[in-house]
Design an enzyme around this catalytic site. Structure first.
Site, PDB file in Angstrom:
ATOM      1  N   LYS A 121     -42.347 -14.423  28.234  1.00 17.26           N
ATOM      2  CA  LYS A 121     -41.136 -13.601  28.289  1.00 17.26           C
ATOM      3  C   LYS A 121     -41.221 -12.596  29.447  1.00 17.26           C
ATOM      4  CE  LYS A 121     -40.412  -9.841  25.783  1.00 17.26           C
ATOM      5  NZ  LYS A 121     -39.860  -8.708  25.034  1.00 17.26           N
ATOM      6  N   LYS A 178     -49.132  -7.140  20.761  1.00 19.62           N
ATOM      7  CA  LYS A 178     -49.410  -5.804  21.309  1.00 19.62           C
ATOM      8  C   LYS A 178     -50.802  -5.317  20.922  1.00 19.62           C
ATOM      9  CE  LYS A 178     -45.298  -4.580  23.121  1.00 19.62           C
ATOM     10  NZ  LYS A 178     -44.165  -3.745  23.395  1.00 19.62           N
ATOM     11  N   LYS A 228     -40.937  -5.588  30.536  1.00 17.59           N
ATOM     12  CA  LYS A 228     -41.004  -4.417  31.406  1.00 17.59           C
ATOM     13  C   LYS A 228     -42.411  -3.837  31.464  1.00 17.59           C
ATOM     14  CE  LYS A 228     -38.246  -1.751  28.246  1.00 17.59           C
ATOM     15  NZ  LYS A 228     -38.920  -1.648  26.943  1.00 17.59           N
TER      16      LYS A 228
HETATM   17  P1  ATP Z   1     -42.052  -3.997  26.342  1.00 15.48           P
HETATM   18  O1  ATP Z   1     -42.493  -4.876  27.478  1.00 15.48           O
HETATM   19  O2  ATP Z   1     -42.240  -2.545  26.590  1.00 15.48           O
HETATM   20  O3  ATP Z   1     -42.521  -4.443  25.009  1.00 15.48           O
HETATM   21  P2  ATP Z   1     -39.476  -5.271  26.508  1.00 15.48           P
HETATM   22  O4  ATP Z   1     -39.193  -5.490  27.949  1.00 15.48           O
HETATM   23  O5  ATP Z   1     -39.816  -6.465  25.684  1.00 15.48           O
HETATM   24  O6  ATP Z   1     -40.502  -4.110  26.296  1.00 15.48           O
HETATM   25  P3  ATP Z   1     -37.841  -3.907  24.560  1.00 15.48           P
HETATM   26  O7  ATP Z   1     -37.586  -2.456  24.675  1.00 15.48           O
HETATM   27  O8  ATP Z   1     -38.877  -4.308  23.587  1.00 15.48           O
HETATM   28  O9  ATP Z   1     -38.195  -4.551  25.957  1.00 15.48           O
HETATM   29  O10 ATP Z   1     -36.511  -4.693  24.287  1.00 15.48           O
HETATM   30  C1  ATP Z   1     -35.216  -4.191  24.383  1.00 15.48           C
HETATM   31  C2  ATP Z   1     -34.197  -5.293  24.210  1.00 15.48           C
HETATM   32  O11 ATP Z   1     -34.247  -6.204  25.310  1.00 15.48           O
HETATM   33  C3  ATP Z   1     -34.407  -6.166  22.965  1.00 15.48           C
HETATM   34  O12 ATP Z   1     -33.152  -6.509  22.439  1.00 15.48           O
HETATM   35  C4  ATP Z   1     -35.100  -7.370  23.486  1.00 15.48           C
HETATM   36  O13 ATP Z   1     -34.895  -8.503  22.679  1.00 15.48           O
HETATM   37  C5  ATP Z   1     -34.420  -7.528  24.836  1.00 15.48           C
HETATM   38  N1  ATP Z   1     -35.283  -8.223  25.781  1.00 15.48           N
HETATM   39  C6  ATP Z   1     -36.452  -7.773  26.285  1.00 15.48           C
HETATM   40  N2  ATP Z   1     -36.983  -8.661  27.132  1.00 15.48           N
HETATM   41  C7  ATP Z   1     -36.130  -9.730  27.152  1.00 15.48           C
HETATM   42  C8  ATP Z   1     -36.122 -10.985  27.837  1.00 15.48           C
HETATM   43  N3  ATP Z   1     -37.110 -11.305  28.658  1.00 15.48           N
HETATM   44  N4  ATP Z   1     -35.093 -11.821  27.632  1.00 15.48           N
HETATM   45  C9  ATP Z   1     -34.068 -11.480  26.795  1.00 15.48           C
HETATM   46  N5  ATP Z   1     -34.014 -10.312  26.126  1.00 15.48           N
HETATM   47  C10 ATP Z   1     -35.019  -9.443  26.289  1.00 15.48           C
END
Ligand code: ATP
Ligand code: LTN
Length: 331
Positions: free
Chosen positions: A196, A114, A199
């Site tokens: 990964k 980040k 969002k």
């Molecule tokens: P950002 O992109 O804003 O960092 P993010 O999409 O990674 O966010 P988080 O809010 O950080 O989402 O994660 C919320 C939950 O969703 C966590 O338990 C994280 O491990 C899970 N998660 C997020 N993206 C994935 C993915 N691609 N596959 C599986 N689990 C995920």
């Protein structure tokens, strides 16, 4: 009767929730809520570590809560709340900051990723993000934390800090474990399946948002990057097709072997269309329920209020214990 074990988890309202969040986190929460005392949070304070537009953050906080409920989290069975409504999180995070080392925080890959992505805003909150996450988990004495694999390092740090604190002051915190399911632990980006699905990806074709309409879901999945092969077989190095097989498996409940048999000799195009239809069909009822909930703000606010008061009751107990142990005076 034996007391149920506790789980805690949360998602940041930092963007439109994706099927990665749904499969990696929310779907498992829905299953676990039957057997565990469940606490699920919208972690708005964590979202602030990256610059947010205030009106959007507010709207997404409601939306994230509505998605939890629309996906099957039952507010009658679980505690559902918004992090900033329970001040104990910020209070315990401060204490834990004093028991977490600079070196430990510097090693966190999420911080490194980040800070590279937001080089103009490498703020102290981004750095101490894991202490706030540790506070979230430890306040509720959670036994289990259901998350995707990207959060494993943060959970390990939480355990280390909790053990350190318990070592100095005697048993204070339950040592939590991660609950990371095998097939949904890391849903990959549709445009670059070595990354990964996230969002906050600037390229909206990389993810399927839970609230994308049917045509968008179908278009994005049909366009997903795959390698030059044609057989629907899960194999080392075929990241694109492996990801789609995983997504299909999670939504359909079929095993990888069953999927390979179902699509034998059918080719990628045919398979992608089937994945797209299945994902869109599975999300349709979530959309309908989401729309209904968003039209009823007073209901969402009553869930938030109720949840915050339940959460505060549990959190305050742990925080008082911590304040006593570290030597703060009590009046
Ligand atoms: P950002 O992109 O804003 O960092 P993010 O999409 O990674 O966010 P988080 O809010 O950080 O989402 O994660 C919320 C939950 O969703 C966590 O338990 C994280 O491990 C899970 N998660 C997020 N993206 C994935 C993915 N691609 N596959 C599986 N689990 C995920
Ligand atoms: N850091 C998590 C979100 C999060 C979380 C938590 C998850 C904040 N606090 C407590 C589980 C338990 C992420 O997914 N980025």
């Amino acid at each position: 009767m034996e007391e149920k074990k506790r789980i805690f988890s949360g998602i940041q309202p930092s963007g439109a929730l994706t099927i990665g969040n749904y499969l990696g986190a929310i779907q498992n929460w829905v299953k676990l809520q039957e057997d565990y005392q469940s606490i699920f949070c919208v972690v708005d304070m964590h979202a602030l570590t990256v610059r947010q537009v205030p009106a959007e953050l507010r709207r997404r906080t409601y939306e994230t809560l509505a998605i939890y409920i629309a996906s099957g989290i039952d507010p009658e069975k679980c505690t559902l709340f918004v992090q900033s409504h329970v001040p104990c999180h910020a209070e315990l995070a401060w204490i834990l900051n004093c028991y977490t080392m600079f070196g430990e925080l510097s090693r966190m890959t999420q911080f490194k990723d980040k800070s590279a992505k937001h080089a103009d805003n490498v703020n102290a909150g981004l750095f101490t993000y894991p202490s706030l996450m540790a506070a979230d988990i430890l306040l509720y004495q959670a036994d289990l934390v259901p998350v995707g694999i990207d959060q494993k390092q943060h959970i390990e740090l939480t355990r280390d800090v909790a053990e350190r604190f318990n070592g100095i002051y005697g048993q204070t915190f339950t040592i939590p474990e991660g609950f990371i399911p095998e097939n949904s632990k890391k849903i990959m980006s549709l445009s670059d399946p070595t990354k990964k699905m996230s969002k906050s990806d600037e390229n909206p074709n990389g993810f399927v948002a839970l609230l994308d309409d049917r045509d968008t879901i179908i278009r994005k999945l049909k366009r997903a990057t795959t390698d030059s092969g044609s057989e629907v077989v899960f194999a080392e190095g075929k990241d694109g097709i492996n990801n789609l097989i995983n997504i299909y498996s999670c939504f359909s409940g079929k095993t990888i072997k069953e999927i390979e048999r179902e699509f034998e000799g059918k080719g990628y195009g045919f398979f992608k269309a089937a994945v797209a239809e299945t994902v869109a069909d599975s999300l349709a009822p979530v959309h309908a329920e989401f729309d209904r909930l968003m039209a009823d703000k007073p209901y969402l606010e009553s869930v938030m209020k109720n949840g915050a008061s339940q959460a505060f009751g549990m959190a305050r107990k742990t925080l008082s214990k911590v304040y006593r142990k570290v030597g703060f005076t009590q009046i």
